[in-house]
Motif scaffolding. Structure first.
Motif, PDB file in Angstrom:
ATOM      1  N   GLY A  59     -18.333  14.459  13.209  1.00  0.00           N
ATOM      2  CA  GLY A  59     -19.425  14.788  12.610  1.00  0.00           C
ATOM      3  C   GLY A  59     -19.843  16.274  13.173  1.00  0.00           C
ATOM      4  N   SER A  60     -19.241  16.789  14.040  1.00  0.00           N
ATOM      5  CA  SER A  60     -20.217  18.622  14.004  1.00  0.00           C
ATOM      6  C   SER A  60     -19.163  19.026  13.569  1.00  0.00           C
ATOM      7  CB  SER A  60     -19.268  18.531  15.947  1.00  0.00           C
ATOM      8  OG  SER A  60     -19.926  18.107  16.705  1.00  0.00           O
ATOM      9  N   SER A  90     -22.948  15.496  16.949  1.00  0.00           N
ATOM     10  CA  SER A  90     -23.611  15.182  15.963  1.00  0.00           C
ATOM     11  C   SER A  90     -24.642  16.305  15.907  1.00  0.00           C
ATOM     12  CB  SER A  90     -22.961  14.871  15.201  1.00  0.00           C
ATOM     13  OG  SER A  90     -21.382  14.365  15.553  1.00  0.00           O
ATOM     14  N   ARG A  91     -25.427  15.186  16.202  1.00  0.00           N
ATOM     15  CA  ARG A  91     -27.284  15.611  15.782  1.00  0.00           C
ATOM     16  C   ARG A  91     -27.386  17.006  17.110  1.00  0.00           C
ATOM     17  NH1 ARG A  91     -30.357  10.149  17.667  1.00  0.00           N
ATOM     18  NH2 ARG A  91     -28.767   8.161  15.771  1.00  0.00           N
ATOM     19  N   VAL A 102     -21.373  19.049  10.243  1.00  0.00           N
ATOM     20  CA  VAL A 102     -22.731  19.473   9.976  1.00  0.00           C
ATOM     21  C   VAL A 102     -21.841  21.821   9.358  1.00  0.00           C
ATOM     22  CG1 VAL A 102     -23.904  20.322  11.306  1.00  0.00           C
ATOM     23  CG2 VAL A 102     -23.375  18.390  11.829  1.00  0.00           C
ATOM     24  N   PRO A 134     -19.881  11.631  21.160  1.00  0.00           N
ATOM     25  CA  PRO A 134     -19.544  12.169  19.540  1.00  0.00           C
ATOM     26  C   PRO A 134     -20.913  12.029  19.123  1.00  0.00           C
ATOM     27  CG  PRO A 134     -17.499  10.987  19.565  1.00  0.00           C
ATOM     28  CD  PRO A 134     -18.485  10.744  20.931  1.00  0.00           C
ATOM     29  N   GLU A 135     -21.738  11.360  19.194  1.00  0.00           N
ATOM     30  CA  GLU A 135     -23.192  11.159  17.196  1.00  0.00           C
ATOM     31  C   GLU A 135     -24.368  11.903  17.814  1.00  0.00           C
ATOM     32  OE1 GLU A 135     -25.937  10.489  14.856  1.00  0.00           O
ATOM     33  OE2 GLU A 135     -23.402   9.520  15.733  1.00  0.00           O
ATOM     34  N   HIS A 144     -25.041  19.566  16.824  1.00  0.00           N
ATOM     35  CA  HIS A 144     -25.724  20.776  16.348  1.00  0.00           C
ATOM     36  C   HIS A 144     -26.389  20.463  15.152  1.00  0.00           C
ATOM     37  CE1 HIS A 144     -21.483  20.599  18.096  1.00  0.00           C
ATOM     38  NE2 HIS A 144     -20.545  21.928  16.495  1.00  0.00           N
TER      39      HIS A 144
END
Length: 95
Positions: free
Chosen positions: A69-70, A31-32, A73, A27-28, A34
């Protein structure tokens, strides 16, 4: 979209190579990715469509399902774009 019927562009950025070494989505990292990709992908979509951002009637964004997280964004970008352009924001949760 034009007139709710015609898709003017569809741009995808794959994260398969980023996650394959982990055997699944991290997941992290998602997100990054994205964050890194959203600006150029949106620009490419507008270019393919032959449309300027100021010419759209509104901004649409999904709020789920997906990784928080995504999704955050995407929602944050859509809110900022709608605000900057003075356009309405619509959101929808996919089923």
């Amino acid at each position: 979209m034009r007139d709710g019927r015609e898709i003017l562009s569809s741009v995808i950025a794959s994260q398969i190579k980023t996650h394959e070494r982990f055997g699944g989505v991290v997941p992290e990292l998602a997100s990054r990715e994205h964050l890194d990709k959203i600006v150029p992908i949106v620009a490419e979509a507008f270019a393919q469509a032959g449309v300027q951002p100021r010419d759209v009637d509104g901004i649409a964004v999904t709020v789920g399902p997906g990784l928080v997280g995504s999704l955050l964004v995407g929602v944050s970008y859509a809110k900022a774009m709608a605000f900057a352009l003075g356009k309405p924001l619509g959101r929808r949760e996919s089923h």
